[in-house]
Design a protein around this motif. Structure first.
Motif, short mmCIF file in Angstrom:
data_model
loop_
_atom_site.label_atom_id
_atom_site.label_comp_id
_atom_site.label_asym_id
_atom_site.label_seq_id
_atom_site.Cartn_x
_atom_site.Cartn_y
_atom_site.Cartn_z
N UNK A 235 3.48 7.33 -1.74
CA UNK A 235 2.66 7.12 -1.19
C UNK A 235 2.38 6.14 0.04
N UNK A 236 1.73 5.57 0.23
CA UNK A 236 1.36 5.35 1.88
C UNK A 236 0.89 3.49 2.22
N UNK A 237 1.61 2.32 2.44
CA UNK A 237 1.75 1.08 1.91
C UNK A 237 1.02 0.67 2.68
N UNK A 238 0.66 -0.73 2.61
CA UNK A 238 -0.91 -1.01 3.93
C UNK A 238 -0.36 -2.56 2.98
N UNK A 239 -0.59 -3.69 4.93
CA UNK A 239 -0.54 -4.31 4.62
C UNK A 239 0.72 -5.02 5.27
N UNK A 240 1.71 -4.52 4.98
CA UNK A 240 3.33 -4.70 4.23
C UNK A 240 4.58 -4.23 3.84
N UNK A 241 5.96 -3.67 3.98
CA UNK A 241 6.26 -2.89 3.43
C UNK A 241 6.34 -3.26 2.06
N UNK A 242 6.34 -2.16 1.00
CA UNK A 242 6.50 -2.44 -0.31
C UNK A 242 7.32 -1.75 -0.60
N UNK A 243 8.58 -1.72 0.47
CA UNK A 243 9.54 -0.27 -0.40
C UNK A 243 10.07 -1.28 -1.86
N UNK A 244 10.16 -1.77 -2.01
CA UNK A 244 10.76 -2.98 -3.52
C UNK A 244 9.90 -2.57 -3.92
N UNK A 245 8.69 -2.59 -4.54
CA UNK A 245 7.89 -1.99 -5.34
C UNK A 245 8.31 -0.66 -5.66
N UNK A 246 8.32 0.09 -4.52
CA UNK A 246 8.20 2.08 -4.89
C UNK A 246 9.74 2.98 -3.78
N UNK A 247 10.78 2.11 -3.96
CA UNK A 247 12.08 2.91 -3.09
C UNK A 247 11.51 4.10 -2.83
N UNK A 248 10.88 5.08 -4.03
CA UNK A 248 11.48 6.86 -4.13
C UNK A 248 10.41 7.03 -3.04
N UNK A 249 9.04 6.55 -3.90
CA UNK A 249 7.60 6.48 -3.84
C UNK A 249 6.97 6.42 -2.26
N UNK A 250 7.97 5.02 -1.60
CA UNK A 250 6.78 5.00 -0.18
C UNK A 250 7.79 5.82 0.63
N UNK A 251 6.52 6.83 1.34
CA UNK A 251 6.99 7.58 2.60
C UNK A 251 6.83 6.60 3.93
N UNK A 252 6.07 5.18 3.95
CA UNK A 252 6.49 4.47 4.62
C UNK A 252 4.89 3.54 4.88
N UNK A 253 4.61 2.39 5.38
CA UNK A 253 3.86 1.32 5.76
C UNK A 253 3.75 1.37 6.48
N UNK A 254 1.67 0.98 6.71
CA UNK A 254 1.22 0.17 8.20
C UNK A 254 0.90 -1.12 7.75
N UNK A 255 1.46 -2.08 8.57
CA UNK A 255 2.04 -3.27 8.75
C UNK A 255 1.16 -3.83 10.04
#
Length: 360
Positions: A235-255
């Motif tokens: 997943x690529x998160x949006x608005x803020x870093x969401x790695x806490x909720x997807x530590x393996x899933x998050x590739x990056x975050x548009x913040x």
């Protein structure tokens, strides 16, 4: 003699009173209000707005006093809350969602001495400014990240509403993706809400079921990232870093980063220099970023992405440079690059997006 002393005493008291009147009292802090469209929570659009509020407070100290109202629906409730904040003496009010635009303009007419800043809208007034971030710039680079990581060449996108701001993000992401994988496609489901974790989760799962191995979103909650984590996808998160909720899933975050902007606007009110304007900042202004990279993204890829970010900031790479075709084959721009007027009137999907607007 007594009369002389009395006159001197009265003179001294009068002089002291004059000095006291002439000396300014300790300045009252500037009251600043914020209206949030969703709960602050621990991540997302409102979370990032609130980080900006807290950064502004830290920068200005006792010169400012803030208050906020969270989870305010767009429409009549927003108008009531904005008016209430003005009546409570807030001299600057930030209204932080697109649907607050008309309520902000309406209340601003009733309180001409109060300053308002509306996020993501386009209507201004002598006491109403607008601000937005060029989210689409970071979306383009995020699309390139997805292009480097996808195996199925199908990426899912959970959208909120089919308005220009959201379409800019979908289309920029798709163009970035296809600059790496020319035959990749983006599948979109609109949930018709900024914040509805249940709908967002259902949409993300549906997109994963349609073959997406990466999902992203333009909605407020962490549901899309969590759905990817559960399914073992990216997943690529949006608005803020969401790695806490997807530590393996998050590739990056548009913040998005609002603290310096909020601080500048408040300081201008304190200085008496505030003027209505329209601010739209991107990588160059530090208002957007691609960060929060997960363990699957190596240093070589991070370097590549940073180079693209720098090129956009320098103006040598434009996410919406011609030619631009929509997903029905119509040429939307033959030469040059899409200007701000074109961006703000965007009402189509670009080549590579599956589906039609208004239909999931």
């Amino acid at each position: 003699m007594k009369g002389t002393m009395l006159r001197k005493t009265l003179y001294a008291l009068t002089a002291a009173s004059a000095v006291a009147l002439a000396s300014p009292a300790a300045a009252e802090p500037l009251k600043v209000g914020f209206v949030y469209v969703s709960p602050i929570g621990e991540a997302g659009w409102t979370w990032q707005q609130d980080i900006g509020r807290r950064e502004m407070e830290a920068a200005l100290g006792d010169k400012v006093k803030t208050q906020y109202v969270e989870d305010v629906p767009e429409g009549a409730d927003a108008e009531r809350v904005i008016r209430d904040l003005a009546q409570q003496g807030n001299q600057l009010i930030f209204t932080t969602s697109f649907g607050y635009m008309n309520p902000t303009i309406k209340v601003a007419k009733q309180f001409p001495d109060v300053k308002f800043v509306h996020s993501t809208g386009y209507k201004t007034a002598p006491n109403v400014a607008t601000t937005n971030a060029r989210f689409y710039e970071a979306r383009y680079v995020a699309g390139m990240l997805a292009g480097k990581m996808t195996q199925t060449k199908v990426v899912g996108y959970v959208g909120a509403y089919p308005i220009p701001e959201v379409l800019q993000g979908i289309n920029a992401f798709t163009r970035g993706l296809r600059s790496i994988q020319p035959d990749a496609q983006v599948r979109v489901i609109m949930v018709n809400s900024w914040f509805d974790p249940g709908k967002e989760r259902d949409a993300a799962l549906a997109l994963l079921d349609q073959g997406a191995d990466i999902v992203t979103h333009h909605t407020d909650s962490t549901a899309t990232v969590q759905a990817a984590e559960e399914r073992g996808k990216y997943a690529i998160a949006y608005h803020s870093d969401m790695s806490k909720f997807g530590p393996k899933a998050q590739l990056g975050a548009v913040t998005h980063h609002w603290g310096p902007y909020f601080t500048k606007e408040v300081q201008s009110v304190l200085d008496g220099t505030w003027k209505s304007n329209q601010v739209w900042g991107g990588f160059k202004e530090g208002m957007v970023a691609l960060e929060g990279f997960g363990p699957a993204v190596d240093d070589e890829l991070k370097t590549f992405l940073k180079q693209q970010e720098d090129a956009i900031a320098a103006g040598t790479l434009n996410p919406f440079a011609a030619p631009i075709k929509d997903n029905e084959g119509k040429v939307r721009l033959a030469d040059g690059a899409l200007d701000d007027k074109g961006l703000n009137a965007m009402d189509y999907y670009v080549e590579g997006v599956v589906g039609k607007l208004g239909k999931n």
